[in-house]
Motif scaffolding. Sequence first.
Motif, PDB file in Angstrom:
ATOM      1  N   ARG A   1       0.837  -1.209   0.000  1.00 46.20           N
ATOM      2  CA  ARG A   1       0.000   0.000   0.000  1.00 46.20           C
ATOM      3  C   ARG A   1       0.867   1.254   0.000  1.00 46.20           C
ATOM      4  NH1 ARG A   1      -3.133   3.698  -0.598  1.00 46.20           N
ATOM      5  NH2 ARG A   1      -4.887   4.257   0.744  1.00 46.20           N
TER       6      ARG A   1
ATOM      7  N   PRO B   1      -8.293   1.125  -5.569  1.00 52.10           N
ATOM      8  CA  PRO B   1      -9.623   0.503  -5.546  1.00 52.10           C
ATOM      9  C   PRO B   1     -10.228   0.494  -4.139  1.00 52.10           C
ATOM     10  CG  PRO B   1      -8.149  -0.786  -6.919  1.00 52.10           C
ATOM     11  CD  PRO B   1      -7.314   0.282  -6.283  1.00 52.10           C
ATOM     12  N   TYR B   2     -11.515   0.810  -4.071  1.00 51.92           N
ATOM     13  CA  TYR B   2     -12.200   0.936  -2.781  1.00 51.92           C
ATOM     14  C   TYR B   2     -12.121  -0.347  -1.958  1.00 51.92           C
ATOM     15  CZ  TYR B   2     -16.028   1.133   0.571  1.00 51.92           C
ATOM     16  OH  TYR B   2     -16.763   1.064   1.713  1.00 51.92           O
ATOM     17  N   SER B   3     -12.352  -1.478  -2.603  1.00 52.00           N
ATOM     18  CA  SER B   3     -12.367  -2.739  -1.860  1.00 52.00           C
ATOM     19  C   SER B   3     -11.024  -3.013  -1.207  1.00 52.00           C
ATOM     20  CB  SER B   3     -12.748  -3.895  -2.793  1.00 52.00           C
ATOM     21  OG  SER B   3     -11.842  -3.971  -3.887  1.00 52.00           O
ATOM     22  N   TYR B   4      -9.933  -2.655  -1.904  1.00 49.22           N
ATOM     23  CA  TYR B   4      -8.599  -2.881  -1.349  1.00 49.22           C
ATOM     24  C   TYR B   4      -8.352  -1.973  -0.147  1.00 49.22           C
ATOM     25  CZ  TYR B   4      -3.528  -3.483  -1.220  1.00 49.22           C
ATOM     26  OH  TYR B   4      -2.247  -3.751  -0.824  1.00 49.22           O
ATOM     27  N   SER B   5      -8.671  -0.691  -0.300  1.00 52.33           N
ATOM     28  CA  SER B   5      -8.460   0.255   0.794  1.00 52.33           C
ATOM     29  C   SER B   5      -9.345  -0.083   1.988  1.00 52.33           C
ATOM     30  CB  SER B   5      -8.750   1.679   0.309  1.00 52.33           C
ATOM     31  OG  SER B   5      -8.531   2.621   1.331  1.00 52.33           O
ATOM     32  N   ALA B   6     -10.601  -0.432   1.736  1.00 53.97           N
ATOM     33  CA  ALA B   6     -11.506  -0.765   2.831  1.00 53.97           C
ATOM     34  C   ALA B   6     -11.060  -2.025   3.560  1.00 53.97           C
ATOM     35  CB  ALA B   6     -12.923  -0.941   2.292  1.00 53.97           C
ATOM     36  N   PHE B   7     -10.558  -3.015   2.813  1.00 51.69           N
ATOM     37  CA  PHE B   7     -10.116  -4.255   3.440  1.00 51.69           C
ATOM     38  C   PHE B   7      -8.954  -4.006   4.397  1.00 51.69           C
ATOM     39  CE2 PHE B   7      -7.137  -7.853   3.366  1.00 51.69           C
ATOM     40  CZ  PHE B   7      -7.924  -8.820   3.976  1.00 51.69           C
TER      41      PHE B   7
ATOM     42  N   LYS C   1     -10.262  -2.433   7.635  1.00 55.00           N
ATOM     43  CA  LYS C   1     -10.962  -3.417   8.461  1.00 55.00           C
ATOM     44  C   LYS C   1      -9.978  -4.413   9.072  1.00 55.00           C
ATOM     45  CE  LYS C   1     -15.212  -3.124   5.732  1.00 55.00           C
ATOM     46  NZ  LYS C   1     -16.118  -3.825   4.783  1.00 55.00           N
TER      47      LYS C   1
END
Length: 287
Positions: free
Chosen positions: A76, A208-214, A217
């Motif tokens: 990241r 990508p949103y899913s990567y950042s959100a994961f 979390k």
Amino acid sequence: MVQYNPKDWIIFIFRFHKSDTFRQLFPMMVLIGLYTSGICYLEMAVWQLSESSHVKNIPIMHGLVGFVISLLLAYRTNTAYDRWWEGRKLWGSLVNNSRNLALKLSVMLKDDRDKLYFRRIIPVYASVLQKHLADEETSKTLFDDLDLEMDHHKHRPNQVARGLYQKANDLYVSGKITGDQLIVINSELQSFTDVCGACERIKNTPIPYSYSAFIKKFIFIYVMTLPFGYVFSLGYYTIPVVIFIFYVLASLELIAEEIEDPFGNDVNDLPTQKIASNIKKHIEEIL
């Protein structure tokens, strides 16, 4: 951009800049400390869990997933820095191409009025691009004494680039420059739009949103489960340990978020406004 001396270790350690992640995370660190204190109190004073409790084995999970989270954060951070550094290289090429175009035109052009036009419009492109990338509104008052009609509902850098091409074509048609000379300056004219397109690619393509959100979390769950197992070995010393681990992991994510868009107004973003001012200064010296 923050100016600093990378050799001043003592200043780095004991100075808290307004962009320091410690300031941003302090409220959350307090909450994490209170949460950890509650878990420690419950396990040690209320539940009185014994050494044989399976809860003691939770750190095994942290050891297994700790390597995974370190890889994710490293990727990241590297990805975000690559975007920041690519933006810096693009603006560096804009500086060089602006200078090269001005140098070539200073030799080719004999009419002072033509030189004056390029002296004003070349720096305008950098200024307009800076504001375009920062999503700021510009007005015609920015371009003093420059007859440049702007439609602010359209792509502003393209309008300036069109003015450059139009003027270069007019010089060729009027015989002030030859066809070979037009070809010579064409690469610099084209590079302006190339730089703009590459900067827009960085600006308009976030992680990508899913990567950042994961990742967020993952960090949250990882930190929230730390106190349960470490209470058995650290007792109430678990509180500062968990706070420190949260500070390190969350800081890496915050730093990546800040530098992945290098054209904003954050402290660590690229000094595009200063670079545009330097371009104006250099072009005025050349022409």
